[in-house]
Design an enzyme around this catalytic site. Structure first.
Site, PDB file in Angstrom:
ATOM      1  CG  ASP A  82      50.077  17.449  28.298  1.00 49.29           C
ATOM      2  OD1 ASP A  82      51.027  17.213  28.943  1.00 49.29           O
ATOM      3  OD2 ASP A  82      50.126  18.096  27.210  1.00 49.29           O
ATOM      4  CD  GLU A 180      57.832  23.273  25.466  1.00 52.73           C
ATOM      5  OE1 GLU A 180      57.231  22.553  26.030  1.00 52.73           O
ATOM      6  OE2 GLU A 180      57.120  24.139  24.628  1.00 52.73           O
TER       7      GLU A 180
HETATM    8  O1  KIV Z   1      51.131  20.242  24.999  1.00 52.72           O
HETATM    9  C1  KIV Z   1      52.024  19.977  24.238  1.00 52.72           C
HETATM   10  O2  KIV Z   1      51.818  19.881  23.124  1.00 52.72           O
HETATM   11  C2  KIV Z   1      53.320  19.532  24.502  1.00 52.72           C
HETATM   12  C3  KIV Z   1      54.378  19.369  23.660  1.00 52.72           C
HETATM   13  C4  KIV Z   1      54.709  20.602  23.181  1.00 52.72           C
HETATM   14  C5  KIV Z   1      55.549  18.646  24.433  1.00 52.72           C
HETATM   15  O3  KIV Z   1      53.477  19.816  25.775  1.00 52.72           O
END
Ligand code: KIV
Length: 402
Positions: A82, A180
Site C-alpha cells: 500500500d 471496499e
Molecule cells: O490496507 C489494507 O489492508 C487494505 C485492504 C483492506 C484492501 O487496503
C-alpha cells in the site's frame, strides 16, 4: 507457486483470486505456504500491527520496513504494498514512494486509494513502469471525509462516483481494482463494466477476487471486526492460553524440563574438575556466602548432587559465580527444608534420624519437584536457614569454625 506477471493477473478476470494481507516474515510465510494468489502488505498494519486507530499515521518507512519483512517470508509471492496516506499527493512524490516500495522493499505492485482524482497519478506511475492496484468504495485513508467506516454506494451520486472511479483507474492503467464496503449489486455492476479484475472486501460474491485482513481471518485483532469478515480460527485465544501455560510453568518450575535442557557427560566434568567439591582455585573470588555453602556441601557429602546440578548448568557455569551460587543455595535450602519437614512431621528424635536416612537419597530427584521447590523458596530465608544448618551440622559433629 510461480509468481504471476501483471499481464497474467489481468487475464485472471473472471477467476476467483484469493488475496490476504500479511505484514511480517512469519505471517507472509504462512499465507504463502497456504497458497493464496496475492499478498497485500496493507496500510491496515497501522491498526492491526502498530496499534493506531486509523491508517493515517502510517509512513512510507513503516511500509518499507514491513514489506521487506513480508518479502523475506514469501520470496516467490506476488506482493502488493500500500502507498500510505499523503505519500502520492503529487506525481513526483508518488514516484519516489513507489520507488522505495519496489526497489528497496521488493514489492511487485503498489496500491493507491481513490478514483477519478488519483487517475493522473496512476497514469504517471504506470507510465514509469509501476504496476498499480486501484482501490475505490470505502477508502480508509479518507474515511473521515466519507462519513466514517460505513457502506459506500448507497445513493446515486455515490454509485456514480465509484463506477466512474473504477473506469478511470482501468483507463489509467491499473491491473486491478479493490472494491471496499459497497453493496453486492454495485460490485457486480463494476465487475461487469471494467475489463480488469475486481477484488472485493465487504463487496459481496460477484467480484473476481476477495481480500481480507489476516488478523481478522485468524482472530488476532481484538479491536472492531466488521460484519463482512469471516473468522476462520481463534488464534488469539490459542496464543493467550499457550502464553499463560508457559508463564505458569516457569513459575512452578515445570519448565524447562529435562527435555528442554542440555547436559554434559558427568565423567567429562569429573576429569576436568575432580569431585565438584571445588578445588581451591575454583573457589577464588566466590562470595563468602557461596564459600560457606560450599563448605557445608562438602561436609554433608553432597558432591554427587553438586556434580549433577553443575552439569545441568553447562560447562561455563563454574565461572559464573552468581548462577553457581544461586544453584548451591537452592540445593542447600531444599535439602534442609526436606529434613526439617520430616523432623517436624515425625516429631521424635529417633524417628527424625530415620527420616533423614529416608529422605537423603531422594534429594536429587526431588530437587526438580516444582511444588517443593516453590514452597522451599517461600518458607526459608537464607539467614534463618543458615542458623538452622549450622546447628544441625554441629550436632552431627561439624567443626566449630563452620
Ligand atoms: O490496507 C489494507 O489492508 C487494505 C485492504 C483492506 C484492501 O487496503
Amino acid at each position: 507457486m510461480k509468481k504471476p506477471t501483471v499481464l497474467a493477473l489481468k487475464r485472471k478476470k473472471g477467476e476467483h483470486l484469493a488475496m490476504l494481507t500479511a505484514y511480517d516474515f512469519p505471517t507472509a510465510r504462512l499465507v504463502a505456504e497456504a497458497g493464496v494468489d496475492l499478498i497485500l502488505v496493507g496500510d491496515s498494519l497501522g491498526m492491526v500491527v502498530l496499534g493506531y486507530d486509523s491508517t493515517v499515521p502510517v509512513t512510507v518507512d513503516d511500509m518499507v520496513h514491513h514489506t521487506r519483512a513480508a518479502r523475506r517470508g514469501a520470496p516467490d509471492a506476488f506482493l502488493i504494498a500500500d502507498m500510505p496516506f499523503l505519500s502520492y499527493a503529487s506525481v513526483e512524490q508518488a514516484l519516489q514512494s513507489a520507488a522505495r516500495l519496489m526497489k528497496d522493499a521488493g514489492a511487485d505492485s503498489v496500491k493507491v486509494e481513490g478514483g477519478v482524482e488519483v487517475a493522473p497519478i496512476v497514469e504517471a506511475l504506470v507510465t514509469a513502469g509501476v504496476p498499480v492496484l486501484g482501490h475505490v468504495g470505502l477508502t480508509p485513508q479518507t474515511a473521515s471525509a466519507l462519513g466514517g467506516y460505513r457502506l459506500q454506494g448507497k445513493d446515486e451520486a455515490s454509485v456514480r462516483r465509484i463506477v466512474d472511479g473504477a473506469v478511470a483507474l482501468e483507463k489509467a492503467g491499473c491491473w486491478g481494482v479493490v472494491l471496499e464496503l459497497v453493496p453486492a449489486e454495485l460490485a457486480k455492476l463494476v465487475t461487469n463494466r471494467i475489463g480488469i479484475p475486481t477484488i472485493g472486501i465487504g463487496a459481496g460474491a460477484h467480484c473476481d477476487g476477495q481480500v481480507l485482513v489476516f488478523h481478522d481471518v485468524v482472530g488476532l485483532f481484538s479491536g472492531f471486526t466488521p460484519t463482512f469478515v469471516k473468522r476462520y480460527t481463534e488464534a488469539g485465544e490459542a496464543i493467550r492460553d499457550a502464553v499463560k501455560r508457559y508463564a505458569d510453568e516457569v513459575r512452578s518450575g515445570a519448565f524447562p524440563a529435562r527435555e528442554q535442557s542440555f547436559s554434559i557427560d558427568a565423567e567429562v566434568l569429573r576429569r576436568l574438575y575432580g569431585t565438584l567439591s571445588l578445588r581451591p582455585r575454583h573457589r577464588d573470588g566466590l562470595p563468602d556466602e557461596a564459600l560457606f555453602f560450599l563448605r557445608v556441601l562438602d561436609l554433608v557429602g553432597e558432591q554427587e548432587v553438586e556434580l549433577r546440578q553443575i552439569a545441568r548448568l553447562g560447562g561455563g557455569a563454574l565461572h559464573h559465580h552468581a548462577r553457581y551460587r544461586a544453584e548451591l543455595l537452592r540445593q542447600v535450602r531444599f535439602r534442609f527444608f526436606e529434613l526439617r519437614g520430616a523432623e517436624a512431621q515425625l516429631g521424635r528424635r529417633r524417628r527424625a534420624r530415620r527420616a533423614r536416612r529416608r529422605y537423603r537419597p531422594a534429594g536429587i530427584a526431588r530437587l526438580r519437584h516444582p511444588e517443593l521447590l516453590h514452597e522451599c523458596r517461600a518458607q526459608l530465608r537464607v539467614g534463618y536457614l543458615r542458623g538452622n544448618l549450622v546447628d544441625h551440622l554441629r550436632k552431627r559433629g561439624a567443626p566449630a569454625q563452620l
